[in-house]
Design a protein around this motif. Structure first.
Motif, mmCIF file in Angstrom:
data_model
loop_
_atom_site.group_PDB
_atom_site.id
_atom_site.type_symbol
_atom_site.label_atom_id
_atom_site.label_comp_id
_atom_site.label_asym_id
_atom_site.label_seq_id
_atom_site.Cartn_x
_atom_site.Cartn_y
_atom_site.Cartn_z
ATOM 1 N N SER A 133 -1.215 -0.743 0.413
ATOM 2 C CA SER A 133 -0.761 0.733 0.519
ATOM 3 C C SER A 133 -0.894 1.294 -0.966
ATOM 4 N N TYR A 134 -1.135 2.467 -0.981
ATOM 5 C CA TYR A 134 -1.412 3.252 -2.101
ATOM 6 C C TYR A 134 -1.351 4.618 -2.089
ATOM 7 N N PRO A 135 -0.180 5.123 -2.995
ATOM 8 C CA PRO A 135 0.274 6.524 -2.871
ATOM 9 C C PRO A 135 -0.964 7.297 -3.753
ATOM 10 N N ALA A 136 -1.375 8.217 -3.212
ATOM 11 C CA ALA A 136 -2.571 8.989 -3.789
ATOM 12 C C ALA A 136 -2.103 10.306 -3.982
ATOM 13 N N ARG A 137 -2.852 11.037 -5.003
ATOM 14 C CA ARG A 137 -2.623 12.560 -5.225
ATOM 15 C C ARG A 137 -4.047 12.858 -5.534
ATOM 16 N N ALA A 138 -4.165 14.148 -5.078
ATOM 17 C CA ALA A 138 -5.734 14.887 -5.350
ATOM 18 C C ALA A 138 -5.395 16.068 -5.799
ATOM 19 N N GLU A 139 -6.018 16.725 -6.771
ATOM 20 C CA GLU A 139 -5.653 17.900 -7.460
ATOM 21 C C GLU A 139 -6.969 18.702 -7.623
ATOM 22 N N TRP B 217 -12.421 11.131 -0.514
ATOM 23 C CA TRP B 217 -11.886 9.915 -0.938
ATOM 24 C C TRP B 217 -11.836 8.814 -0.328
ATOM 25 N N THR B 218 -12.764 7.818 -0.389
ATOM 26 C CA THR B 218 -12.845 6.568 0.231
ATOM 27 C C THR B 218 -12.103 5.403 -0.383
ATOM 28 N N PHE B 219 -11.442 4.653 0.555
ATOM 29 C CA PHE B 219 -10.598 3.687 0.233
ATOM 30 C C PHE B 219 -10.966 2.363 0.874
#
Length: 199
Positions: free
Chosen positions: A172-178, A165-167
């Motif tokens: 700032s960014y809170p991320a979640r990957a499922e 997952w490229t930013f």
């Protein structure tokens, strides 16, 4: 009809002996046979019928007796081994599918650096049977992948699945990957991290 060359007397008789019957003293050199035919020595005048060769004595003279019934055991053992191998391969291919034991998703909790990619790793633990995993990735930014598949060979009890997952940019960014496992069983696991990039 008598032979005129034969000596006169009542104690004379023509004798034909095989060489293997001689037990007396050896024949003098001046009494060499007229001719030799096989194992029959012909002495003196007259022609007599040849004696048949003696029968062989003992079981060794008859040659080895072939063993019966020994060959089928060797072929039966090979057939049993082949049947077992084919049964095992058929069970591996057409038997029950892979069973999922556990699912876990992890990544670096500190998140990636500026303009970097987070490597999200899902580990699927199985029972070691061969099979196919069907899954998709779902991200907290509202995007999801297509249905993906992973072939798990027999004997391997763990499958590792990656999401990069490229930013970009600052902030700032809170991320979640499922990871959503679709088959052979429905299951999901997720991980949280934060992307931070200060100007």
């Amino acid at each position: 009809m008598s032979d005129p060359r034969a000596p006169h007397g009542d104690d004379y008789s023509a004798t034909v002996l095989g060489s293997h019957w001689f037990t007396g003293p050896p024949t003098p050199e001046d009494a060499a046979p007229d001719r030799v035919e096989g194992s029959v020595l012909r002495f003196g005048p007259g022609v007599t019928a040849a004696m048949p060769a003696p029968f062989p004595l003992g079981p060794a003279a008859a040659g080895p007796v072939p063993r019966r019934g020994g060959g089928w055991r060797r072929y039966a053992l090979a057939a049993v081994v082949l049947a077992l191998v084919l049964a095992y391969l058929g069970w591996q291919r057409f038997g029950p599918g892979v069973v999922v034991r556990d699912l876990a998703v992890t990544t670096d909790p500190a998140g990636p650096g500026c303009d970097r990619a987070a490597d999200v790793v899902a580990v699927v633990r199985t029972d070691g049977r061969p099979g196919t995993l069907t899954y998709r990735w779902v991200r907290s930014d509202g995007t999801r992948s297509e249905e993906l598949t992973e072939r798990v060979p027999g004997g391997r009890k763990e499958a590792t699945l990656h999401l990069l997952w490229t930013f970009r940019g600052t902030g700032s960014y809170p991320a979640r990957a499922e990871l959503q496992l679709i088959s052979p069983v429905t299951r999901s696991a997720a991980t949280d991290f934060t992307y931070r990039c200060r100007p």
